[in-house]
Design a protein around this motif. Sequence first.
Motif, PDB file in Angstrom:
ATOM      1  N   PHE A 220       0.607  -1.047   0.168  1.00 35.24           N
ATOM      2  CA  PHE A 220      -0.378  -0.118  -0.176  1.00 35.24           C
ATOM      3  C   PHE A 220       0.459   1.427  -0.340  1.00 35.24           C
ATOM      4  CE2 PHE A 220      -2.566  -3.301   1.223  1.00 35.24           C
ATOM      5  CZ  PHE A 220      -4.140  -3.022   1.090  1.00 35.24           C
ATOM      6  N   TYR A 221       2.185   0.969   0.060  1.00 33.10           N
ATOM      7  CA  TYR A 221       2.858   2.229   0.054  1.00 33.10           C
ATOM      8  C   TYR A 221       3.377   3.111  -1.604  1.00 33.10           C
ATOM      9  CZ  TYR A 221       7.096   4.939   0.840  1.00 33.10           C
ATOM     10  OH  TYR A 221       8.427   6.190   1.328  1.00 33.10           O
ATOM     11  N   ASP A 222       2.633   4.287  -1.036  1.00 35.47           N
ATOM     12  CA  ASP A 222       2.540   4.919  -2.787  1.00 35.47           C
ATOM     13  C   ASP A 222       3.207   6.295  -2.077  1.00 35.47           C
ATOM     14  OD1 ASP A 222       2.614   5.954  -4.912  1.00 35.47           O
ATOM     15  OD2 ASP A 222       0.168   6.477  -4.724  1.00 35.47           O
ATOM     16  N   ASN A 223       4.733   6.555  -2.131  1.00 33.44           N
ATOM     17  CA  ASN A 223       4.868   7.935  -2.867  1.00 33.44           C
ATOM     18  C   ASN A 223       6.005   8.140  -4.057  1.00 33.44           C
ATOM     19  OD1 ASN A 223       6.580   9.621  -1.857  1.00 33.44           O
ATOM     20  ND2 ASN A 223       7.393   9.255   0.032  1.00 33.44           N
ATOM     21  N   PRO A 224       5.719   8.404  -4.489  1.00 31.51           N
ATOM     22  CA  PRO A 224       6.681   8.972  -5.508  1.00 31.51           C
ATOM     23  C   PRO A 224       8.078   9.623  -5.880  1.00 31.51           C
ATOM     24  CG  PRO A 224       4.431   9.829  -6.005  1.00 31.51           C
ATOM     25  CD  PRO A 224       4.759   9.628  -4.721  1.00 31.51           C
ATOM     26  N   GLN A 225       7.888  10.218  -4.531  1.00 32.34           N
ATOM     27  CA  GLN A 225       9.651  10.887  -3.739  1.00 32.34           C
ATOM     28  C   GLN A 225      10.374   9.628  -3.359  1.00 32.34           C
ATOM     29  OE1 GLN A 225       9.325  14.067  -4.492  1.00 32.34           O
ATOM     30  NE2 GLN A 225       7.367  13.704  -5.361  1.00 32.34           N
ATOM     31  N   SER A 226       9.968   8.779  -2.493  1.00 32.98           N
ATOM     32  CA  SER A 226      10.664   7.491  -2.537  1.00 32.98           C
ATOM     33  C   SER A 226      11.467   7.046  -3.839  1.00 32.98           C
ATOM     34  CB  SER A 226       9.768   7.102  -1.697  1.00 32.98           C
ATOM     35  OG  SER A 226      10.556   5.705  -0.984  1.00 32.98           O
ATOM     36  N   VAL A 227      12.608   6.948  -3.635  1.00 32.63           N
ATOM     37  CA  VAL A 227      13.487   5.594  -4.454  1.00 32.63           C
ATOM     38  C   VAL A 227      14.185   4.768  -3.661  1.00 32.63           C
ATOM     39  CG1 VAL A 227      13.743   8.101  -5.944  1.00 32.63           C
ATOM     40  CG2 VAL A 227      15.325   8.048  -4.066  1.00 32.63           C
ATOM     41  N   THR A 228      14.279   4.754  -2.502  1.00 31.33           N
ATOM     42  CA  THR A 228      15.455   4.112  -1.780  1.00 31.33           C
ATOM     43  C   THR A 228      14.407   2.934  -0.947  1.00 31.33           C
ATOM     44  OG1 THR A 228      16.008   5.651   0.184  1.00 31.33           O
ATOM     45  CG2 THR A 228      17.440   5.488  -2.399  1.00 31.33           C
ATOM     46  N   ARG A 229      14.843   2.657  -0.244  1.00 26.11           N
ATOM     47  CA  ARG A 229      14.502   1.017   0.540  1.00 26.11           C
ATOM     48  C   ARG A 229      14.510   2.649   2.101  1.00 26.11           C
ATOM     49  NH1 ARG A 229      14.910  -4.748   2.715  1.00 26.11           N
ATOM     50  NH2 ARG A 229      13.550  -4.252   4.735  1.00 26.11           N
ATOM     51  N   GLU A 230      15.119   3.027   2.517  1.00 28.54           N
ATOM     52  CA  GLU A 230      15.176   3.971   3.574  1.00 28.54           C
ATOM     53  C   GLU A 230      14.285   4.720   3.801  1.00 28.54           C
ATOM     54  OE1 GLU A 230      18.785   7.006   3.979  1.00 28.54           O
ATOM     55  OE2 GLU A 230      19.232   5.567   5.161  1.00 28.54           O
ATOM     56  N   ASP A 231      13.973   5.243   2.280  1.00 27.26           N
ATOM     57  CA  ASP A 231      13.121   6.603   2.228  1.00 27.26           C
ATOM     58  C   ASP A 231      11.502   5.459   2.727  1.00 27.26           C
ATOM     59  OD1 ASP A 231      14.116   8.012   1.327  1.00 27.26           O
ATOM     60  OD2 ASP A 231      13.837   7.541  -1.069  1.00 27.26           O
ATOM     61  N   PHE A 232      11.259   4.071   2.408  1.00 29.97           N
ATOM     62  CA  PHE A 232      10.527   3.682   3.009  1.00 29.97           C
ATOM     63  C   PHE A 232      10.729   3.337   4.652  1.00 29.97           C
ATOM     64  CE2 PHE A 232       9.118  -0.990   3.811  1.00 29.97           C
ATOM     65  CZ  PHE A 232       7.321  -0.580   4.069  1.00 29.97           C
ATOM     66  N   GLU A 233      11.842   3.185   4.962  1.00 33.14           N
ATOM     67  CA  GLU A 233      11.088   2.921   6.609  1.00 33.14           C
ATOM     68  C   GLU A 233      11.408   3.695   7.158  1.00 33.14           C
ATOM     69  OE1 GLU A 233      15.822   0.925   6.290  1.00 33.14           O
ATOM     70  OE2 GLU A 233      14.739  -1.131   5.329  1.00 33.14           O
ATOM     71  N   ASP A 234      12.029   5.828   6.943  1.00 27.18           N
ATOM     72  CA  ASP A 234      11.578   6.923   7.196  1.00 27.18           C
ATOM     73  C   ASP A 234      10.140   6.184   7.235  1.00 27.18           C
ATOM     74  OD1 ASP A 234      14.842   6.949   7.844  1.00 27.18           O
ATOM     75  OD2 ASP A 234      14.546   8.298   6.031  1.00 27.18           O
ATOM     76  N   ASP A 235       9.128   6.494   6.645  1.00 28.08           N
ATOM     77  CA  ASP A 235       7.841   7.284   6.489  1.00 28.08           C
ATOM     78  C   ASP A 235       7.368   5.936   7.394  1.00 28.08           C
ATOM     79  OD1 ASP A 235       7.612   9.183   4.701  1.00 28.08           O
ATOM     80  OD2 ASP A 235       7.271   7.815   2.993  1.00 28.08           O
ATOM     81  N   LEU A 236       7.507   4.734   7.495  1.00 31.32           N
ATOM     82  CA  LEU A 236       6.952   3.674   8.629  1.00 31.32           C
ATOM     83  C   LEU A 236       7.284   4.284   9.714  1.00 31.32           C
ATOM     84  CD1 LEU A 236       5.547   0.854   7.829  1.00 31.32           C
ATOM     85  CD2 LEU A 236       7.386   0.167   8.117  1.00 31.32           C
ATOM     86  N   LYS A 237       8.721   4.934   9.722  1.00 30.07           N
ATOM     87  CA  LYS A 237       8.564   5.187  11.236  1.00 30.07           C
ATOM     88  C   LYS A 237       8.198   6.267  11.654  1.00 30.07           C
ATOM     89  CE  LYS A 237      13.962   4.242  11.291  1.00 30.07           C
ATOM     90  NZ  LYS A 237      15.290   5.307  11.190  1.00 30.07           N
ATOM     91  N   ARG A 238       7.619   6.761  10.818  1.00 27.50           N
ATOM     92  CA  ARG A 238       6.410   7.639  11.183  1.00 27.50           C
ATOM     93  C   ARG A 238       5.813   7.215  12.794  1.00 27.50           C
ATOM     94  NH1 ARG A 238       6.623  12.918   9.109  1.00 27.50           N
ATOM     95  NH2 ARG A 238       8.371  12.902   7.643  1.00 27.50           N
ATOM     96  N   ILE A 239       5.502   5.555  12.685  1.00 31.11           N
ATOM     97  CA  ILE A 239       4.061   5.148  13.379  1.00 31.11           C
ATOM     98  C   ILE A 239       5.324   5.427  14.507  1.00 31.11           C
ATOM     99  CG2 ILE A 239       3.476   2.562  14.698  1.00 31.11           C
ATOM    100  CD1 ILE A 239       3.106   2.761  10.854  1.00 31.11           C
TER     101      ILE A 239
END
Length: 123
Positions: free
Chosen positions: A18-37
């Motif tokens: 369900f992740y949809d972030n066009p600005q995200s280019v790396t796994r680290e970007d995904f993990e940073d967004d998930l860390k918001r939880i």
Amino acid sequence: MKFDEFNPSNYLLFAIKFYDNPQSVTREDFEDDLKRIKYIKRLLKRYKNTGELKTHLILNHLTVLFNVFNDAAVPLLFYNLERELWPYIKSFLIFLNRIPEYPKTEVNNIEEDTYCLSKLREV
């Protein structure tokens, strides 16, 4: 992939699906967004333990979560938060009009926190 039940073995797959972030280019970007939880969890625990409620900061984190995970942010939040924090997060979700009407779930039976709601109405 269909998700009948959330568990540790499929949690990450659910988040990725369900992740949809066009600005995200790396796994680290995904993990940073998930860390918001985790940040939200920490802020809600602080509120529970000290009474200090940082509504704007929590709302900012929730806004980003909903921007990148859309409606999947709701199950991700409830999965990651202890039950004792559910009334607080439900209050924020009510304020943001993010509690789904259908299907009815356990979330609908959670009593919201009146202080959180009152502080959110001041925003």
